[in-house]
Design an enzyme around this catalytic site. Structure first.
Site, mmCIF file in Angstrom:
data_model
loop_
_atom_site.group_PDB
_atom_site.id
_atom_site.type_symbol
_atom_site.label_atom_id
_atom_site.label_comp_id
_atom_site.label_asym_id
_atom_site.label_seq_id
_atom_site.Cartn_x
_atom_site.Cartn_y
_atom_site.Cartn_z
ATOM 1 N N PRO A 329 0.832 -1.217 0.000
ATOM 2 C CA PRO A 329 0.000 0.000 0.000
ATOM 3 C C PRO A 329 0.858 1.255 0.000
ATOM 4 O O PRO A 329 1.934 1.292 0.596
ATOM 5 C CB PRO A 329 -0.796 -0.122 1.305
ATOM 6 C CG PRO A 329 -0.740 -1.572 1.672
ATOM 7 C CD PRO A 329 0.564 -2.081 1.163
ATOM 8 N N THR A 331 2.335 2.808 -2.566
ATOM 9 C CA THR A 331 3.436 2.923 -3.524
ATOM 10 C C THR A 331 3.010 3.617 -4.812
ATOM 11 O O THR A 331 3.783 3.687 -5.762
ATOM 12 C CB THR A 331 4.019 1.534 -3.844
ATOM 13 O OG1 THR A 331 2.949 0.643 -4.184
ATOM 14 C CG2 THR A 331 4.770 0.980 -2.651
ATOM 15 N N LYS A 333 0.125 2.979 -6.887
ATOM 16 C CA LYS A 333 -0.417 2.149 -7.978
ATOM 17 C C LYS A 333 -1.610 2.831 -8.654
ATOM 18 O O LYS A 333 -1.659 2.938 -9.876
ATOM 19 C CB LYS A 333 -0.830 0.779 -7.422
ATOM 20 C CG LYS A 333 0.313 -0.012 -6.807
ATOM 21 C CD LYS A 333 -0.124 -1.375 -6.340
ATOM 22 C CE LYS A 333 -1.064 -1.312 -5.150
ATOM 23 N NZ LYS A 333 -0.434 -0.721 -3.959
ATOM 24 N N SER A 650 11.575 -18.879 4.698
ATOM 25 C CA SER A 650 12.740 -18.034 4.414
ATOM 26 C C SER A 650 13.526 -17.649 5.669
ATOM 27 O O SER A 650 14.602 -17.072 5.561
ATOM 28 C CB SER A 650 12.316 -16.778 3.661
ATOM 29 O OG SER A 650 11.399 -16.028 4.420
ATOM 30 N N LYS A 693 12.752 -7.553 0.235
ATOM 31 C CA LYS A 693 13.650 -7.796 1.375
ATOM 32 C C LYS A 693 14.911 -6.944 1.279
ATOM 33 O O LYS A 693 15.400 -6.421 2.298
ATOM 34 C CB LYS A 693 14.007 -9.287 1.433
ATOM 35 C CG LYS A 693 12.815 -10.181 1.772
ATOM 36 C CD LYS A 693 13.166 -11.648 1.679
ATOM 37 C CE LYS A 693 11.952 -12.528 2.001
ATOM 38 N NZ LYS A 693 12.250 -13.968 1.874
#
Length: 751
Positions: A329, A331, A333, A650, A693
């Site tokens: 959210p 960014t 778009k 991960s 990341k």
């Protein structure tokens, strides 16, 4: 009937004597022959005033009632009933209450007479002239068209006061029925009168228009729609359907509900932009300038839009692409879609799909339903007035499904360039070409989008912004926007670059820009208040001013501080809001073979912890760890922020490194983070979300990142300016991770 002849004899005998007979009612419908059980016990003594015989053999009587009686005993039943009776007298209790009941009954009776179609109005004068309360009650009862059981009840009531109360209840009920009947009659009459009046007026209008040589309103309306069909350039199928509907309309009464439904359908058909479109701005340099003015960075997205423009310039009839902007959210778009429309010179339409569960929202309702409408795709095109707008489908990852259908399945046709040229809406029932529309979808995550739908879209990732990018965006876009919204100017309020850096580092921690914009807005409000109060005229915000407007800092850089002690590793995680760092803490205590896991860990993450412990136990000798360490100790692994659920493979390398650091008493190098899945054989497997990341590590001030070897290709796709200042190590085995992450001792880590 035998009894009728006997009754005639009864009348003849009475006329020969004193003209008196006893009148009682028959209970129920009566039967032949009558028995004493069929008669009521109370009756009326009557005097025959007039008799006339009828041709059928019966008689007609005019009888005057004299008094009530009660049957004591039936003495004979042949040829007619004879009985011994007791004459009954009214029991009158004079008083104010009785007088009030008399006046009330008289008034109600007069109102009933006014509304009743079967009672003559002269009875009102009679009621006014009757002074005796009992006689008044009897007179009213005899004239009303009420059930015989109610009349018998009045007859058997000797107390005049009770009789008045009962007749009041009966009159009130009768009055309510008559008033309701009159109301219904008035409404029906008004409806009929209005319809007839409208009909006469229409006929007169037709006659007048005919005399003047003019067409009637309906004919003009139909001709207007025919003209629209030609002007709008409907497709052959749509034009045929419109003509068919017009023919139905010409044979239909304008007062019919179907007439309005048909008009609404024709409105939709003729208002859609079948051939109307905007000309694309094919000046690539001008489009690039618009995109750069509205958005900083996002080079991959801008490159894709300019490529589309270039192809459109060479091939004007190309089909519109289906793009999907995926990212956390804030960014940009949705606003990027608006900028694309501005760059192309197209109309802009936005449709929010968040929480949509009804397939009809996309495909529309059948016209058989009351209040049916086309789907929101067709509604958006009508609103835009163009068949080639930029159409944003916002939050496509949040589409739901229930008993009303699956909207994502309906989108399969909309978002397929090979199919959407023949898109069919349930309301229109004719095909509409959507191939010229540029569809752009937005999503925070791709996992919830059905695979068939995701396959139709070209996904462009908007992973988030680093500190330098946020500073540029704040200076070029956010600060000017907030200054304008708060009635300030650049001369009144300005921001020092170091102050912006501190806001980004210590007051926000996000991939997007929403919180940064909120903090800037908070400062603008504070300065606006001071300016309005006359305390200041200008303000330049520096680092020392932030506490005054924003309060104490919200976030601290704690990587180096938390990893000083052995047993704490820094991992990298992917979230819906972008990348983030997480700490894995390991601790041991005297005990016996117990592994405790805390921090709201999911099943996959727990399995990673178990695999890490098994690997360490199998390699204990090589790592310099006593082989019986697990026999004498309990192990506790904790991932802080315990209220937030965490899962995924991960974190395997971070868990493995934290355990090794704890058991070897070797601290982990500061300023280092890692991600990767591990196996029992010590392999490091690739994971997803690498770009997010890496950005999270850069935001947290981390300089070294350990990644799986097979994720090297993902790092190559990251822009060079985003990787600036970062050092990457790509590993295939856990041995390499341990060698890179662990210091020989605390002194070596400090160096």
């Amino acid at each position: 009937m035998v009894w009728e002849k006997n009754w005639v004899q009864l009348v003849d005998d009475a006329l020969m004597k004193d003209h008196l007979i006893g009148l009682v009612m028959i209970q129920g419908k009566g039967k032949d022959p009558l028995t004493t059980e069929d008669l009521y016990s109370y009756g009326t003594v009557g005097s025959i005033l007039k008799m006339a015989k009828v041709p059928e053999g019966g008689v007609r009587l005019m009888v005057q009632g004299l008094s009530r009686f009660k049957i004591e005993e039936i003495t004979s039943s042949n040829p007619y009933f004879r009985a011994r009776i007791e004459i009954l007298k009214d029991q009158l209790e004079p008083g104010i209450e009785t007088d009030a009941l008399v006046n009330n009954a008289r008034g109600l009776f007069i109102k009933v007479l006014e509304l009743s179609p079967y009672l003559p109005s002269e009875l009102g004068l009679l009621a006014q002239s009757v002074e005796d309360p009992g006689s008044l009650t009897d007179m009213i009862t005899s004239t009303l068209n009420i059930p015989k059981e109610d009349k018998q009840d009045i007859l058997e009531t000797l107390q005049v006061k009770q009789r008045l109360q009962k007749i009041t209840v009966i009159l009130t009920k009768e009055l309510e029925v008559l008033e309701l009947g009159k109301k219904i009659q008035v409404e029906v009459k008004e409806g009929i009168d209005k319809t007839q009046r409208e009909y006469y007026l229409r006929e007169q209008l037709k006659a007048i228009q005919k005399e003047l040589g003019e067409k009637d309103e309906k004919a003009l309306e139909i001709e207007e729609y025919r003209q629209k069909i030609i002007e709008r350039g409907l497709s052959p199928a749509a034009a045929k359907e419109a003509e068919r509907e017009l023919n139905r309309l010409s044979r239909m009464n304008t007062a019919s509900p179907e007439y309005t439904v048909a008009l609404t359908y024709l409105d939709w058909l003729t208002e859609l932009p079948w051939q109307t479109h905007t000309e694309d701005n094919l000046d690539i340099q001008a489009a690039a300038k618009v995109l750069d003015d509205d958005h900083f960075d996002l080079e991959k997205v801008k490159k894709r839009i300019l490529e589309y423009l270039a192809v459109r310039k060479l091939k004007p009839d190309m089909k519109g692409p289906i793009l999907c902007f995926a990212g956390p959210p804030g960014t940009g778009k949705t606003s990027l879609g608006r900028s694309i429309a501005r760059a192309l010179g197209r109309k802009f339409v936005r449709l929010s799909l968040g929480g949509v569960r009804d397939e009809a929202e996309i495909r529309g309702h059948r016209r058989t339903y009351i209040g049916a409408l086309p789907g929101r795709i067709i509604q958006g095109l009508r609103k835009a007035g163009s068949n080639n707008p930029v159409f944003i489908l916002d939050e496509i990852d949040k589409v739901g499904a229930d008993f009303r259908g699956d909207p994502s399945s309906a989108l399969l046709e909309v978002l397929d360039p090979e199919q959407n040229s023949t898109f069919s809406d349930h309301y229109l029932e004719v095909e509409f070409d959507l191939s010229k529309v540029m569809f752009i979808t937005t999503a925070n995550i791709l996992d919830t989008i059905p695979p068939a739908l995701r396959d139709r879209m070209e996904v462009l990732d908007l992973s988030g912004y680093i500190e330098e990018e946020k500073i540029q965006i704040a200076q070029k876009h956010l600060i000017p926007k907030q200054l304008e919204e708060h009635g300030l100017s650049e001369k009144v309020l300005s921001f020092d670059k170091k102050a912006l850096q501190l806001i980004i580092r210590s007051y926000t921690r996000e991939a997007g820009l929403r919180n940064l914009e909120r903090e800037i807005a908070s400062i603008c409000r504070g300065v606006a208040k001071e300016v309005a109060e006359g305390k200041i005229q200008t303000r330049k915000i520096s680092e020392k001013d932030l506490y005054q407007y924003l309060g104490p800092v919200h976030f601290f850089s704690e990587v180096a501080e938390r990893t000083q002690e052995p047993g704490v590793a820094t991992g990298l995680a992917w979230t819906q809001a972008g990348g983030d760092i997480l700490f894995v803490e390991a601790s041991k205590m005297p005990g016996r073979r117990t592994l405790t896991l805390t921090g709201q860990l999911g099943e996959v993450m727990k399995e990673s912890a178990g695999a890490a412990l098994s690997y360490i136990r199998s390699k204990a000798g090589q790592l310099g760890i006593p082989e019986d360490f697990y026999e004498k100790n309990d192990i506790h692994i904790h991932v802080p922020a315990g209220a937030i659920p965490k899962d995924g493979p991960s974190a395997g390398t971070a868990i493995m490194t934290a355990l090794t650091s704890l058991l070897t008493d070797r601290p982990i190098r500061g300023n280092l983070a890692m991600t990767g899945e591990i196996t029992l054989r010590g392999l490091v497997l690739p994971v997803g979300g690498i770009k997010e990341k890496v950005l999270a590590a850069k935001r947290a001030g981390i300089g070294t990142i350990i990644l799986p070897k097979k994720n090297e290709k993902d790092v190559e796709e990251i822009a060079l300016h985003l990787k600036k200042g970062l050092k990457f190590h790509f590993v295939e085995r856990m041995d390499e991770v341990i060698d890179l992450a662990l210091c020989k001792n605390s002194r070596a880590c400090k160096r």
